[in-house]
Motif scaffolding. Sequence first.
Motif, PDB file in Angstrom:
ATOM      1  N   ALA A   1      -3.876   7.035 -10.835  1.00  0.00           N
ATOM      2  CA  ALA A   1      -2.808   6.031 -10.807  1.00  0.00           C
ATOM      3  C   ALA A   1      -2.315   5.868  -9.379  1.00  0.00           C
ATOM      4  O   ALA A   1      -2.362   6.810  -8.587  1.00  0.00           O
ATOM      5  N   GLY A   2      -1.843   4.669  -9.080  1.00  0.00           N
ATOM      6  CA  GLY A   2      -1.253   4.465  -7.767  1.00  0.00           C
ATOM      7  C   GLY A   2      -0.881   3.014  -7.518  1.00  0.00           C
ATOM      8  O   GLY A   2      -1.423   2.105  -8.139  1.00  0.00           O
ATOM      9  N   PRO A   3       0.051   2.824  -6.581  1.00  0.00           N
ATOM     10  CA  PRO A   3       0.480   1.469  -6.227  1.00  0.00           C
ATOM     11  C   PRO A   3      -0.473   0.838  -5.220  1.00  0.00           C
ATOM     12  O   PRO A   3      -1.191   1.533  -4.499  1.00  0.00           O
ATOM     13  N   PHE A   4      -0.471  -0.498  -5.179  1.00  0.00           N
ATOM     14  CA  PHE A   4      -1.201  -1.212  -4.147  1.00  0.00           C
ATOM     15  C   PHE A   4      -0.373  -1.171  -2.865  1.00  0.00           C
ATOM     16  O   PHE A   4       0.862  -1.215  -2.911  1.00  0.00           O
ATOM     17  N   THR A   5      -1.032  -1.094  -1.733  1.00  0.00           N
ATOM     18  CA  THR A   5      -0.311  -0.962  -0.464  1.00  0.00           C
ATOM     19  C   THR A   5       0.488  -2.206  -0.100  1.00  0.00           C
ATOM     20  O   THR A   5       1.443  -2.123   0.664  1.00  0.00           O
ATOM     21  N   ASP A   6       0.137  -3.348  -0.686  1.00  0.00           N
ATOM     22  CA  ASP A   6       0.896  -4.568  -0.380  1.00  0.00           C
ATOM     23  C   ASP A   6       2.137  -4.734  -1.253  1.00  0.00           C
ATOM     24  O   ASP A   6       2.815  -5.751  -1.192  1.00  0.00           O
ATOM     25  N   LYS A   7       2.411  -3.738  -2.113  1.00  0.00           N
ATOM     26  CA  LYS A   7       3.599  -3.717  -2.984  1.00  0.00           C
ATOM     27  C   LYS A   7       3.567  -4.792  -4.078  1.00  0.00           C
ATOM     28  O   LYS A   7       4.593  -5.099  -4.670  1.00  0.00           O
ATOM     29  N   SER A   8       2.391  -5.355  -4.371  1.00  0.00           N
ATOM     30  CA  SER A   8       2.286  -6.384  -5.402  1.00  0.00           C
ATOM     31  C   SER A   8       2.180  -5.807  -6.803  1.00  0.00           C
ATOM     32  O   SER A   8       2.326  -6.519  -7.795  1.00  0.00           O
ATOM     33  N   GLY A   9       1.952  -4.513  -6.891  1.00  0.00           N
ATOM     34  CA  GLY A   9       1.790  -3.859  -8.186  1.00  0.00           C
ATOM     35  C   GLY A   9       0.988  -2.587  -8.015  1.00  0.00           C
ATOM     36  O   GLY A   9       1.042  -1.934  -6.973  1.00  0.00           O
ATOM     37  N   GLY A  10       0.231  -2.247  -9.037  1.00  0.00           N
ATOM     38  CA  GLY A  10      -0.561  -1.032  -8.989  1.00  0.00           C
ATOM     39  C   GLY A  10      -1.588  -1.032 -10.100  1.00  0.00           C
ATOM     40  O   GLY A  10      -1.779  -2.026 -10.805  1.00  0.00           O
ATOM     41  N   ALA A  11      -2.236   0.126 -10.266  1.00  0.00           N
ATOM     42  CA  ALA A  11      -3.250   0.262 -11.303  1.00  0.00           C
ATOM     43  C   ALA A  11      -3.324   1.714 -11.743  1.00  0.00           C
ATOM     44  O   ALA A  11      -2.937   2.621 -11.003  1.00  0.00           O
TER      45      ALA A  11
END
Length: 84
Positions: A38-48
């Motif tokens: 699990a982790g967030p996207f670096t652009d702060k648009s969301g995660g997966a």
Amino acid sequence: MYRYLVTTMRTPAFQPSVVEQHYAFLDQLRVQGKLELAGPFTDKSGGAYLIKAASLEEAQSLAFTDPVHVSGSSLVTVYEWNAV
């Protein structure tokens, strides 16, 4: 068990206060042995996150109880993923 990729893309209704509940939800999946990554996207648009489930329906049932989905903060999508 199959692997499912869950994406969580922030909506205009994103509530920062739900992030703590989202992390607690992921911790619960980890304890149950259902969460692999699990982790967030670096652009702060969301995660997966990557979960294990017996079927797409089970994976969706799990993912759609995620507080970011329930609150309307993120659009949650579940994909069956044949990762190697």
